[in-house]
Design a protein around this motif. Sequence first.
Motif, short mmCIF file in Angstrom:
data_model
loop_
_atom_site.label_atom_id
_atom_site.label_comp_id
_atom_site.label_asym_id
_atom_site.label_seq_id
_atom_site.Cartn_x
_atom_site.Cartn_y
_atom_site.Cartn_z
N PRO A 85 0.73 -1.24 0.00
CA PRO A 85 -0.06 -0.02 -0.26
C PRO A 85 1.03 1.28 0.09
N VAL A 86 0.35 2.49 -0.63
CA VAL A 86 1.17 3.47 -0.75
C VAL A 86 0.09 4.72 -0.68
N GLY A 87 0.63 5.78 -0.31
CA GLY A 87 0.01 7.01 0.01
C GLY A 87 0.95 8.29 -0.57
N VAL A 88 0.48 9.08 -1.05
CA VAL A 88 1.41 10.44 -1.25
C VAL A 88 0.50 11.58 -1.15
N ASP A 89 1.37 12.64 -0.91
CA ASP A 89 0.67 13.97 -0.72
C ASP A 89 1.61 14.99 -1.11
N VAL A 90 1.05 16.05 -1.54
CA VAL A 90 2.11 17.42 -2.25
C VAL A 90 1.30 18.57 -1.79
N GLU A 91 2.07 19.64 -1.21
CA GLU A 91 1.71 21.06 -1.07
C GLU A 91 2.46 21.96 -1.64
N ARG A 92 2.27 23.13 -1.87
CA ARG A 92 3.09 24.14 -2.22
C ARG A 92 3.82 24.68 -1.05
N ARG A 93 5.19 24.76 -1.32
CA ARG A 93 6.07 25.44 -0.43
C ARG A 93 5.51 26.68 -0.05
N ARG A 94 5.17 27.34 1.25
CA ARG A 94 4.82 28.72 1.33
C ARG A 94 4.59 29.03 2.76
N TRP A 130 2.00 17.84 7.90
CA TRP A 130 0.99 17.83 7.31
C TRP A 130 1.00 16.83 6.03
N THR A 131 1.62 16.75 5.32
CA THR A 131 2.04 15.96 4.03
C THR A 131 2.15 14.66 4.57
N ALA A 132 3.12 14.45 5.52
CA ALA A 132 3.20 13.06 5.92
C ALA A 132 1.92 12.57 6.55
N LYS A 133 0.96 13.25 7.39
CA LYS A 133 -0.03 12.63 8.18
C LYS A 133 -1.16 12.06 6.69
N GLU A 134 -1.03 13.23 5.84
CA GLU A 134 -2.10 12.74 4.80
C GLU A 134 -1.40 11.54 3.97
N ALA A 135 -0.27 11.40 3.61
CA ALA A 135 0.10 10.30 3.14
C ALA A 135 0.10 9.16 3.78
N VAL A 136 0.07 8.98 4.92
CA VAL A 136 0.04 7.74 5.72
C VAL A 136 -1.14 7.48 5.91
N GLY A 137 -2.25 8.38 5.88
CA GLY A 137 -3.73 8.26 6.09
C GLY A 137 -4.10 7.33 4.69
N VAL A 174 7.25 6.30 6.22
CA VAL A 174 6.95 7.76 5.39
C VAL A 174 8.36 8.42 5.35
N GLY A 175 8.20 9.51 4.26
CA GLY A 175 9.25 10.31 3.91
C GLY A 175 9.12 11.20 3.08
N HIS A 176 10.20 12.28 2.93
CA HIS A 176 9.93 13.36 1.85
C HIS A 176 11.03 13.38 1.08
N PRO A 177 10.77 12.86 -0.27
CA PRO A 177 11.62 12.66 -1.31
C PRO A 177 11.71 14.38 -1.97
N PRO A 178 12.77 14.61 -2.55
CA PRO A 178 12.97 15.88 -2.99
C PRO A 178 12.03 16.05 -4.41
N GLU A 182 9.59 24.20 -5.20
CA GLU A 182 8.23 24.88 -5.10
C GLU A 182 7.33 23.72 -4.28
N LEU A 183 7.82 22.59 -4.16
CA LEU A 183 6.72 21.71 -3.72
C LEU A 183 7.40 20.84 -2.25
N VAL A 184 6.51 20.58 -1.51
CA VAL A 184 6.73 19.80 -0.38
C VAL A 184 6.08 18.24 -0.68
N LEU A 185 6.65 17.42 -0.83
CA LEU A 185 6.36 15.93 -1.24
C LEU A 185 6.46 14.74 -0.10
N ALA A 186 5.33 14.09 0.23
CA ALA A 186 5.55 12.93 1.25
C ALA A 186 5.00 11.75 0.58
N VAL A 187 5.89 10.70 0.82
CA VAL A 187 5.42 9.35 0.38
C VAL A 187 5.34 8.39 1.72
#
Length: 227
Positions: A85-94, A130-137, A174-178, A182-187
């Motif tokens: 199982p896999v989850g991903v989330d992305v947000e703008r860095r701001r 936030w992105t980690a919690k979204e990706a894990v969910g 869970v982690g944050h690949p580059p 502009e983006l914060v990415l969690a997998v």
Amino acid sequence: MNQLPVPGRDTVYVWISRAFDGQPEVTRRLLARAGVALLGRDGSEISVERGARGRPRVRGGGVELPVSVSHVDGVVVVAACRDAPVGVDVERRRPVPAVPLARRWFESAAVAWLRGRPEADRSEGFLLLWTAKEAVGKALGVGLRDGGLTRPMPRPDGAGPLLRPVPGAGGLWVGHPPAGPELVLAVAVGGAPREVVVVDAGGPGHGVAARSTSVARTSLPVVVRGS
């Protein structure tokens, strides 16, 4: 539609694409591309559908491919793994009001961690959590329901493995690949820590392509993959 060389079942692929127009079509195209690449099937054999609660489903040759989708402001991200199982989330860095938002949504330990960071780093820290919690969910199949925003996450700071174990989640990482400036990415992925390959899937001015291993976040090799 290009097929990637698949190094095995221990790899998570993440495709990132611009989608200024036609976001649903771009999403469907990326999901189909994931099916072709990871299931080893012709595009005509890949089906892309919506399952329970709108979660995407990708099938080919009688096999379902675990996938996850996220999008923000003209960017679509699709993650896939052949056997977990896999989850991903992305947000703008701001900039965000990190501590007030965390006090509203997060568990007390996360609030304390953010308070302890330099003020200039708090927005980034909030978005990483936030992105980690979204990706894990998403990897768990429950989203943020049932207290997902208060689910503890490994602290995303310092050197160390890219993928870190999620406390109390029974074999979820869970982690944050580059993903560019502009983006914060969690997998998030189940099972064992895996290699994560981030692929620029097209779109003007994107320039994101990297192969991330679960070794050191401070020395990630960059591999141009093209589309």
